[in-house]
Design a protein around this motif. Structure first.
Motif, PDB file in Angstrom:
ATOM      1  N   MET A   1       0.851  -1.188   0.000  1.00 41.04           N
ATOM      2  CA  MET A   1       0.000   0.000   0.000  1.00 41.04           C
ATOM      3  C   MET A   1       0.885   1.235   0.000  1.00 41.04           C
ATOM      4  N   GLU A   2       0.478   2.192  -0.757  1.00 42.63           N
ATOM      5  CA  GLU A   2       1.240   3.423  -0.893  1.00 42.63           C
ATOM      6  C   GLU A   2       1.009   4.320   0.319  1.00 42.63           C
ATOM      7  N   ASN A   3       2.002   5.121   0.651  1.00 44.94           N
ATOM      8  CA  ASN A   3       1.866   6.044   1.778  1.00 44.94           C
ATOM      9  C   ASN A   3       0.862   7.136   1.446  1.00 44.94           C
ATOM     10  N   PHE A   4       0.026   7.439   2.412  1.00 46.62           N
ATOM     11  CA  PHE A   4      -0.988   8.485   2.267  1.00 46.62           C
ATOM     12  C   PHE A   4      -0.562   9.639   3.148  1.00 46.62           C
ATOM     13  N   THR A   5      -0.165  10.747   2.534  1.00 46.48           N
ATOM     14  CA  THR A   5       0.360  11.879   3.292  1.00 46.48           C
ATOM     15  C   THR A   5      -0.721  12.916   3.536  1.00 46.48           C
ATOM     16  N   GLY A   6      -0.406  13.879   4.360  1.00 46.08           N
ATOM     17  CA  GLY A   6      -1.323  14.976   4.620  1.00 46.08           C
ATOM     18  C   GLY A   6      -1.593  15.790   3.373  1.00 46.08           C
ATOM     19  N   THR A   7      -0.593  15.908   2.509  1.00 38.16           N
ATOM     20  CA  THR A   7      -0.776  16.645   1.255  1.00 38.16           C
ATOM     21  C   THR A   7      -1.801  15.949   0.367  1.00 38.16           C
ATOM     22  N   ASP A   8      -1.748  14.623   0.316  1.00 37.23           N
ATOM     23  CA  ASP A   8      -2.731  13.872  -0.470  1.00 37.23           C
ATOM     24  C   ASP A   8      -4.138  14.091   0.080  1.00 37.23           C
ATOM     25  N   PHE A   9      -4.250  14.117   1.391  1.00 41.94           N
ATOM     26  CA  PHE A   9      -5.558  14.341   2.019  1.00 41.94           C
ATOM     27  C   PHE A   9      -6.093  15.728   1.669  1.00 41.94           C
ATOM     28  N   ILE A  10      -5.228  16.737   1.714  1.00 42.63           N
ATOM     29  CA  ILE A  10      -5.640  18.102   1.390  1.00 42.63           C
ATOM     30  C   ILE A  10      -6.061  18.206  -0.071  1.00 42.63           C
ATOM     31  N   LEU A  11      -5.311  17.567  -0.968  1.00 41.43           N
ATOM     32  CA  LEU A  11      -5.666  17.597  -2.391  1.00 41.43           C
ATOM     33  C   LEU A  11      -6.997  16.891  -2.642  1.00 41.43           C
ATOM     34  N   GLY A  12      -7.225  15.787  -1.967  1.00 39.57           N
ATOM     35  CA  GLY A  12      -8.501  15.083  -2.106  1.00 39.57           C
ATOM     36  C   GLY A  12      -9.664  15.910  -1.591  1.00 39.57           C
ATOM     37  N   CYS A  13      -9.468  16.529  -0.445  1.00 38.93           N
ATOM     38  CA  CYS A  13     -10.526  17.384   0.110  1.00 38.93           C
ATOM     39  C   CYS A  13     -10.772  18.603  -0.783  1.00 38.93           C
ATOM     40  N   SER A  14      -9.733  19.120  -1.412  1.00 40.48           N
ATOM     41  CA  SER A  14      -9.899  20.241  -2.339  1.00 40.48           C
ATOM     42  C   SER A  14     -10.745  19.831  -3.534  1.00 40.48           C
ATOM     43  N   ALA A  15     -10.518  18.627  -4.048  1.00 37.30           N
ATOM     44  CA  ALA A  15     -11.305  18.144  -5.186  1.00 37.30           C
ATOM     45  C   ALA A  15     -12.769  17.950  -4.794  1.00 37.30           C
ATOM     46  N   ILE A  16     -12.999  17.384  -3.618  1.00 33.53           N
ATOM     47  CA  ILE A  16     -14.378  17.201  -3.149  1.00 33.53           C
ATOM     48  C   ILE A  16     -15.049  18.558  -2.936  1.00 33.53           C
ATOM     49  N   GLY A  17     -14.332  19.483  -2.331  1.00 41.16           N
ATOM     50  CA  GLY A  17     -14.884  20.823  -2.118  1.00 41.16           C
ATOM     51  C   GLY A  17     -15.189  21.538  -3.415  1.00 41.16           C
ATOM     52  N   ALA A  18     -14.332  21.343  -4.423  1.00 41.25           N
ATOM     53  CA  ALA A  18     -14.580  21.960  -5.730  1.00 41.25           C
ATOM     54  C   ALA A  18     -15.852  21.393  -6.358  1.00 41.25           C
ATOM     55  N   GLY A  19     -16.043  20.092  -6.231  1.00 42.06           N
ATOM     56  CA  GLY A  19     -17.265  19.481  -6.749  1.00 42.06           C
ATOM     57  C   GLY A  19     -18.503  20.009  -6.049  1.00 42.06           C
ATOM     58  N   LEU A  20     -18.412  20.163  -4.741  1.00 46.84           N
ATOM     59  CA  LEU A  20     -19.548  20.706  -3.994  1.00 46.84           C
ATOM     60  C   LEU A  20     -19.806  22.169  -4.345  1.00 46.84           C
ATOM     61  N   ALA A  21     -18.749  22.926  -4.600  1.00 55.27           N
ATOM     62  CA  ALA A  21     -18.911  24.339  -4.946  1.00 55.27           C
ATOM     63  C   ALA A  21     -19.602  24.510  -6.294  1.00 55.27           C
ATOM     64  N   VAL A  22     -19.356  23.586  -7.208  1.00 59.45           N
ATOM     65  CA  VAL A  22     -19.978  23.685  -8.529  1.00 59.45           C
ATOM     66  C   VAL A  22     -21.480  23.421  -8.433  1.00 59.45           C
ATOM     67  N   ILE A  23     -21.903  22.701  -7.410  1.00 60.22           N
ATOM     68  CA  ILE A  23     -23.335  22.454  -7.215  1.00 60.22           C
ATOM     69  C   ILE A  23     -24.078  23.775  -7.023  1.00 60.22           C
ATOM     70  N   ALA A  24     -23.368  24.818  -6.634  1.00 60.66           N
ATOM     71  CA  ALA A  24     -24.000  26.132  -6.453  1.00 60.66           C
ATOM     72  C   ALA A  24     -24.584  26.665  -7.753  1.00 60.66           C
ATOM     73  N   GLY A  25     -24.243  26.082  -8.881  1.00 62.13           N
ATOM     74  CA  GLY A  25     -24.802  26.519 -10.157  1.00 62.13           C
ATOM     75  C   GLY A  25     -26.206  26.009 -10.419  1.00 62.13           C
ATOM     76  N   ILE A  26     -26.667  25.044  -9.645  1.00 59.69           N
ATOM     77  CA  ILE A  26     -28.003  24.483  -9.869  1.00 59.69           C
ATOM     78  C   ILE A  26     -29.084  25.496  -9.513  1.00 59.69           C
ATOM     79  N   GLY A  27     -28.948  26.137  -8.369  1.00 56.95           N
ATOM     80  CA  GLY A  27     -29.951  27.096  -7.908  1.00 56.95           C
ATOM     81  C   GLY A  27     -30.173  28.255  -8.870  1.00 56.95           C
ATOM     82  N   PRO A  28     -29.104  28.928  -9.294  1.00 57.49           N
ATOM     83  CA  PRO A  28     -29.293  30.020 -10.248  1.00 57.49           C
ATOM     84  C   PRO A  28     -29.909  29.553 -11.567  1.00 57.49           C
ATOM     85  N   GLY A  29     -29.565  28.356 -12.017  1.00 61.80           N
ATOM     86  CA  GLY A  29     -30.146  27.852 -13.254  1.00 61.80           C
ATOM     87  C   GLY A  29     -31.648  27.667 -13.136  1.00 61.80           C
ATOM     88  N   ILE A  30     -32.082  27.101 -12.031  1.00 63.85           N
ATOM     89  CA  ILE A  30     -33.516  26.916 -11.803  1.00 63.85           C
ATOM     90  C   ILE A  30     -34.201  28.271 -11.647  1.00 63.85           C
TER      91      ILE A  30
END
Length: 86
Positions: A1-30
């Motif tokens: 198993m590959e080492n999982f560093t704090g940097t990897d965790f931050i990058l993963g959380c950034s990607a998840i947060g970016a996906g959640l932020a894009v959901i903000a486009g649904i409300g204005p569209g409706i």
């Protein structure tokens, strides 16, 4: 198993947060779709007020769109500007 560093965790959380932020486009569209529908209905009932109705509708849609744009900016910042990942 590959080492999982704090940097990897931050990058993963950034990607998840970016996906959640894009959901903000649904409300204005409706909301903009509803505003356009009501605007078309209002023009159908009172064709003489077309310019006033259109101007008010477009102003309201521009204000509503700012929420989606803020979400997009946050998503882009999270994806490409990683201040916590070193």
């Amino acid at each position: 198993m590959e080492n999982f560093t704090g940097t990897d965790f931050i990058l993963g959380c950034s990607a998840i947060g970016a996906g959640l932020a894009v959901i903000a486009g649904i409300g204005p569209g409706i909301g903009q779709g509803i505003a356009a529908g009501h605007g078309a209905s209002a023009v159908g009932r009172n064709p003489g007020a077309k310019s006033d109705i259109t101007a008010t509708m477009l102003l309201g849609q521009a204000v509503a769109e700012t929420t989606g744009l803020y979400g997009l900016v946050v998503a882009l910042l999270l994806m490409f500007v990683k201040p916590l990942a070193r």
